[in-house]
Design a protein around this motif. Structure first.
Motif, PDB file in Angstrom:
ATOM      1  N   LYS A   1       0.821  -1.211   0.000  1.00 51.40           N
ATOM      2  CA  LYS A   1       0.000   0.000   0.000  1.00 51.40           C
ATOM      3  C   LYS A   1       0.855   1.260   0.000  1.00 51.40           C
ATOM      4  O   LYS A   1       1.876   1.335   0.672  1.00 51.40           O
TER       5      LYS A   1
ATOM      6  N   THR B   1       0.535   4.737   1.551  1.00 50.71           N
ATOM      7  CA  THR B   1      -0.266   5.268   2.650  1.00 50.71           C
ATOM      8  C   THR B   1       0.183   6.688   3.002  1.00 50.71           C
ATOM      9  O   THR B   1       1.312   7.081   2.737  1.00 50.71           O
TER      10      THR B   1
ATOM     11  N   ASP C   1      -2.040   5.641   8.798  1.00 54.43           N
ATOM     12  CA  ASP C   1      -2.308   5.110   7.455  1.00 54.43           C
ATOM     13  C   ASP C   1      -3.712   5.494   7.008  1.00 54.43           C
ATOM     14  O   ASP C   1      -4.486   4.673   6.502  1.00 54.43           O
ATOM     15  N   ASP C   2      -4.061   6.775   7.185  1.00 52.99           N
ATOM     16  CA  ASP C   2      -5.431   7.245   6.972  1.00 52.99           C
ATOM     17  C   ASP C   2      -5.869   7.158   5.514  1.00 52.99           C
ATOM     18  O   ASP C   2      -7.035   6.882   5.229  1.00 52.99           O
TER      19      ASP C   2
ATOM     20  N   GLN D   1      -5.127   5.186   1.930  1.00 53.25           N
ATOM     21  CA  GLN D   1      -4.466   4.002   1.398  1.00 53.25           C
ATOM     22  C   GLN D   1      -4.822   3.831  -0.075  1.00 53.25           C
ATOM     23  O   GLN D   1      -5.982   3.971  -0.464  1.00 53.25           O
TER      24      GLN D   1
ATOM     25  N   TYR E   1      -4.036   0.964  -3.087  1.00 53.10           N
ATOM     26  CA  TYR E   1      -3.421  -0.352  -3.285  1.00 53.10           C
ATOM     27  C   TYR E   1      -4.237  -1.210  -4.236  1.00 53.10           C
ATOM     28  O   TYR E   1      -5.360  -0.877  -4.599  1.00 53.10           O
TER      29      TYR E   1
END
Length: 195
Positions: free
Chosen positions: A97, A99, A104-105, A107, A109
């Protein structure tokens, strides 16, 4: 210092051609220039392979350079996490990912089957064109579409609402058969006068 058939060892019996053992800052490479021009180069028997350091004079820009027409990859836990191809593409494996945010608000991927942009934090999700809203997805609420930064459509718990600009009409267009004839086109209007 020990010199053996295996190589040169500093504070250690070497198991490589150069083996240095110490604590904290073990090796120092120092330039005679006040800025830049401090590089470690890598070669094989036929060509330069690459370098790492500060190659330019007069600035402090750092460079990691792959001189060959080949990929670069980055690993953690002995597993590839990111690759820069020789063509300049940046690739991460499936389920890896991109981020942003301390938690990691945001993302971005690919899970092996689907491409996903995920708002995993607090607040709403905005897709913007320059400084103007294009799509706003509200947490546990409406998803809004914008035209030139003016909200024109919003989802709700019971359906959708179509909006006009301040003082302007709201129009809903229905096109049959690709809308290539006037007879295929239907329009529903709500104007500011209430008609």
């Amino acid at each position: 210092t020990r010199v053996t058939s295996s190589g040169l060892g500093i504070n250690v019996t070497p198991n490589r051609e150069l083996h240095v053992k110490g604590l904290d800052a073990i090796v120092r490479v120092e330039s005679t220039s006040a800025t830049g021009r401090n590089v470690i180069e890598f070669f094989d028997s036929s060509a330069a392979k690459g370098s790492i350091g500060w190659p330019a004079s007069g600035n402090d820009h750092m460079a990691i350079q792959q001189s060959e027409n080949a990929d670069m990859w980055f690993s953690t836990n002995d597993t590839e996490r990111l690759r820069i191809t020789a063509a300049g593409l940046i690739r991460i494996p499936d389920s890896g990912k991109f981020t942003a945010g301390a938690g990691d608000d945001l993302q971005i991927y690919h899970d092996g089957n689907n491409s996903i942009i995920k708002d995993n934090g607090t607040g709403d999700f905005y897709l913007m064109n320059g400084s103007k809203n294009s799509i706003v997805a509200k947490t546990d609420g409406a998803t809004e579409l914008y035209y030139n930064n003016i909200r024109t459509l919003a989802t709700g718990s019971s359906g959708v609402a179509v909006y006009g600009a301040e003082g302007g009409a709201s129009n809903l267009y229905l096109y049959a058969d690709e809308g290539d004839d006037n007879a295929d086109k239907w329009q529903i209007d709500a104007n500011a006068s209430g008609n």
